[in-house]
Design a protein around this motif. Sequence first.
Motif, PDB file in Angstrom:
ATOM      1  N   ALA A  84       0.844  -1.188   0.000  1.00  0.00           N
ATOM      2  CA  ALA A  84       0.000   0.000   0.000  1.00  0.00           C
ATOM      3  C   ALA A  84       0.880   1.239   0.000  1.00  0.00           C
ATOM      4  CB  ALA A  84      -0.919   0.004   1.222  1.00  0.00           C
ATOM      5  N   ALA A  85       0.230   2.390  -0.184  1.00  0.00           N
ATOM      6  CA  ALA A  85       0.917   3.677  -0.132  1.00  0.00           C
ATOM      7  C   ALA A  85      -0.092   4.720   0.352  1.00  0.00           C
ATOM      8  CB  ALA A  85       1.452   4.062  -1.513  1.00  0.00           C
ATOM      9  N   PRO A  86       0.369   5.800   1.005  1.00  0.00           N
ATOM     10  CA  PRO A  86      -0.554   6.830   1.488  1.00  0.00           C
ATOM     11  C   PRO A  86      -1.405   7.428   0.373  1.00  0.00           C
ATOM     12  CG  PRO A  86       1.621   7.127   2.447  1.00  0.00           C
ATOM     13  CD  PRO A  86       1.755   6.066   1.391  1.00  0.00           C
ATOM     14  N   VAL A  87      -0.799   7.590  -0.793  1.00  0.00           N
ATOM     15  CA  VAL A  87      -1.526   8.079  -1.967  1.00  0.00           C
ATOM     16  C   VAL A  87      -1.437   7.025  -3.054  1.00  0.00           C
ATOM     17  CG1 VAL A  87      -1.695   9.872  -3.715  1.00  0.00           C
ATOM     18  CG2 VAL A  87      -1.006  10.469  -1.373  1.00  0.00           C
ATOM     19  N   HIS A  88      -2.588   6.563  -3.529  1.00  0.00           N
ATOM     20  CA  HIS A  88      -2.597   5.502  -4.528  1.00  0.00           C
ATOM     21  C   HIS A  88      -1.974   6.016  -5.826  1.00  0.00           C
ATOM     22  CE1 HIS A  88      -3.974   1.417  -4.731  1.00  0.00           C
ATOM     23  NE2 HIS A  88      -4.576   1.586  -5.883  1.00  0.00           N
ATOM     24  N   PRO A  89      -1.039   5.267  -6.408  1.00  0.00           N
ATOM     25  CA  PRO A  89      -0.369   5.724  -7.632  1.00  0.00           C
ATOM     26  C   PRO A  89      -1.329   5.868  -8.815  1.00  0.00           C
ATOM     27  CG  PRO A  89       0.829   3.908  -6.597  1.00  0.00           C
ATOM     28  CD  PRO A  89      -0.497   3.995  -5.908  1.00  0.00           C
ATOM     29  N   VAL A  90      -0.954   6.738  -9.733  1.00  0.00           N
ATOM     30  CA  VAL A  90      -1.666   6.903 -11.006  1.00  0.00           C
ATOM     31  C   VAL A  90      -0.649   6.712 -12.112  1.00  0.00           C
ATOM     32  CG1 VAL A  90      -3.006   8.457 -12.475  1.00  0.00           C
ATOM     33  CG2 VAL A  90      -3.323   8.511  -9.995  1.00  0.00           C
ATOM     34  N   PRO A  91      -0.874   5.745 -13.024  1.00  0.00           N
ATOM     35  CA  PRO A  91      -1.997   4.815 -13.063  1.00  0.00           C
ATOM     36  C   PRO A  91      -1.945   3.816 -11.910  1.00  0.00           C
ATOM     37  CG  PRO A  91      -0.342   4.173 -14.673  1.00  0.00           C
ATOM     38  CD  PRO A  91       0.095   5.497 -14.117  1.00  0.00           C
ATOM     39  N   PRO A  92      -3.083   3.174 -11.618  1.00  0.00           N
ATOM     40  CA  PRO A  92      -3.113   2.219 -10.510  1.00  0.00           C
ATOM     41  C   PRO A  92      -2.154   1.066 -10.751  1.00  0.00           C
ATOM     42  CG  PRO A  92      -5.341   2.765 -11.256  1.00  0.00           C
ATOM     43  CD  PRO A  92      -4.397   3.322 -12.269  1.00  0.00           C
ATOM     44  N   PRO A  93      -1.612   0.485  -9.685  1.00  0.00           N
ATOM     45  CA  PRO A  93      -0.688  -0.639  -9.839  1.00  0.00           C
ATOM     46  C   PRO A  93      -1.417  -1.891 -10.291  1.00  0.00           C
ATOM     47  CG  PRO A  93      -1.214  -0.313  -7.528  1.00  0.00           C
ATOM     48  CD  PRO A  93      -1.827   0.837  -8.274  1.00  0.00           C
ATOM     49  N   PHE A  94      -0.713  -2.779 -10.955  1.00  0.00           N
ATOM     50  CA  PHE A  94      -1.240  -4.095 -11.310  1.00  0.00           C
ATOM     51  C   PHE A  94      -1.170  -4.936 -10.031  1.00  0.00           C
ATOM     52  CE2 PHE A  94      -0.639  -7.868 -14.483  1.00  0.00           C
ATOM     53  CZ  PHE A  94      -1.928  -8.287 -14.229  1.00  0.00           C
TER      54      PHE A  94
END
Length: 213
Positions: A84-94
Amino acid sequence: MTVPGRLAPLLDQYDFGCTRLVQRLGGPLLDSGNGLEVPVPTLTDAEYRWEPAAGMWSVRRRADGVLGEGATVLVGAGEWGRDAAPVHPVPPPFTTLAWRLSHLAEMLALRADHTVGAHRLTRDDHVTPGDAVGALAAFEAAAQAWREALLAVPDEATLDRIGHSQYPNGSDPEDRFLDTVWWVNQEILHHGAEIALLRDLYRERGRWSAVPG
């Protein structure tokens, strides 16, 4: 118990989505959709944590550390955690099948607690199993907990109540409860479809090298 009229079709849809997902994972048979039953292979630990691409987010032993690309922490309690991460990456992870199933179980368990429970559970309290059997059992228990929360809705007016669910990892405190119920259903349906596709890809993984081009 009488289910409020507007809730009834969403409860039916929820039951269908959860049952179909459990059958896709645990078998031994699955209704193909036209009345025919097709065999379902047993979900192994290897398939549960299969990573067909580099940098995928998954469920990992804490001793192994965070490995998913862009992830900074393993959330949950116990020996295993989820990238996980505090802010979800863009694009979302696979994400792996394990990550998706853990996400669903956590979401359902915490939402149930913050709707009809003690309103205390956090992601740090949720135990993520590292094995397929344990993960499926955790999902089924969480799915039942959320179903019981839906059955506890006393009347139609509650469906329009803002913040009937106080789940802290979504917009629930600002949403009508009926909208929260709808959101949970689409989570089950779309992650269930993703999990089904990953199962298909895992089954056919040995043929990829034979495809021209």
